[in-house]
Design a protein around this motif. Structure first.
Motif, PDB file in Angstrom:
ATOM      1  N   LYS A  12      45.705  43.676  30.713  1.00  0.00           N
ATOM      2  CA  LYS A  12      46.607  42.723  31.353  1.00  0.00           C
ATOM      3  C   LYS A  12      46.067  42.353  32.724  1.00  0.00           C
ATOM      4  N   VAL A  14      46.238  41.766  36.808  1.00  0.00           N
ATOM      5  CA  VAL A  14      46.903  42.392  37.950  1.00  0.00           C
ATOM      6  C   VAL A  14      47.281  41.276  38.917  1.00  0.00           C
ATOM      7  N   THR A  16      49.018  40.672  42.411  1.00  0.00           N
ATOM      8  CA  THR A  16      49.550  41.143  43.690  1.00  0.00           C
ATOM      9  C   THR A  16      49.166  40.117  44.753  1.00  0.00           C
ATOM     10  N   THR A  19      45.327  40.151  45.151  1.00  0.00           N
ATOM     11  CA  THR A  19      44.583  39.516  44.060  1.00  0.00           C
ATOM     12  C   THR A  19      44.791  38.007  44.058  1.00  0.00           C
ATOM     13  N   THR A  29      41.421  39.825  38.805  1.00  0.00           N
ATOM     14  CA  THR A  29      41.566  41.267  38.614  1.00  0.00           C
ATOM     15  C   THR A  29      42.327  41.538  37.321  1.00  0.00           C
ATOM     16  N   LEU A  31      43.503  44.852  34.413  1.00  0.00           N
ATOM     17  CA  LEU A  31      43.501  46.234  33.945  1.00  0.00           C
ATOM     18  C   LEU A  31      42.714  46.229  32.646  1.00  0.00           C
ATOM     19  N   CYS A  62      41.054  54.394  38.639  1.00  0.00           N
ATOM     20  CA  CYS A  62      42.201  54.789  39.453  1.00  0.00           C
ATOM     21  C   CYS A  62      42.814  56.040  38.822  1.00  0.00           C
ATOM     22  N   THR A  81      44.027  54.803  35.115  1.00  0.00           N
ATOM     23  CA  THR A  81      43.758  53.426  34.720  1.00  0.00           C
ATOM     24  C   THR A  81      42.386  53.003  35.230  1.00  0.00           C
ATOM     25  N   LYS A  83      40.483  49.357  36.675  1.00  0.00           N
ATOM     26  CA  LYS A  83      40.624  47.959  37.069  1.00  0.00           C
ATOM     27  C   LYS A  83      39.245  47.320  37.145  1.00  0.00           C
TER      28      LYS A  83
END
Length: 101
Positions: A12, A14, A16, A19, A29, A31, A62, A81, A83
């Motif tokens: 998916k 990311v 934010t 990003t 970015t 995942l 991460c 995870t 990234k």
């Protein structure tokens, strides 16, 4: 990572504030699957989004956060995870899922 198709690599996007700022520089970015390599990520982005050409891929692992189990003094961890920040070339088309954001 045996028998993983390109659509299994990217999990998916990311989204934010940081990003969103990077999107101005054509950096996106995602995942990704924890065992995915940079070449697999590059191939997946180029196949999933038409007209995109990947210049480079940066990845980061991460670690899961330490969490306390409710009501006890036991500790657990959330899942780890991975990234990937994908840099597109200048003549490449933008990725459409981020257009309305």
């Amino acid at each position: 990572m045996a028998n993983v198709q390109y659509y299994d690599v990217i999990l998916k996007p990311v989204v934010t504030e940081k990003t969103m700022e990077l999107m101005g520089d054509k950096k996106y970015t995602f995942l990704v699957h924890p065992e995915a390599t940079k070449s697999q990520i590059k191939e997946a982005v180029e196949k999933m989004f038409d007209g995109t050409k990947v210049a480079k891929v940066n990845t980061m692992n991460c670690e899961g956060k330490k969490k306390r189990v409710r009501g006890t003094f036991k500790y657990g961890k959330t899942a780890a995870t991975k990234k990937a920040i994908v840099q597109l070339t200048e003549d490449s088309k933008d990725i459409e899922i981020f257009q309305g954001l």
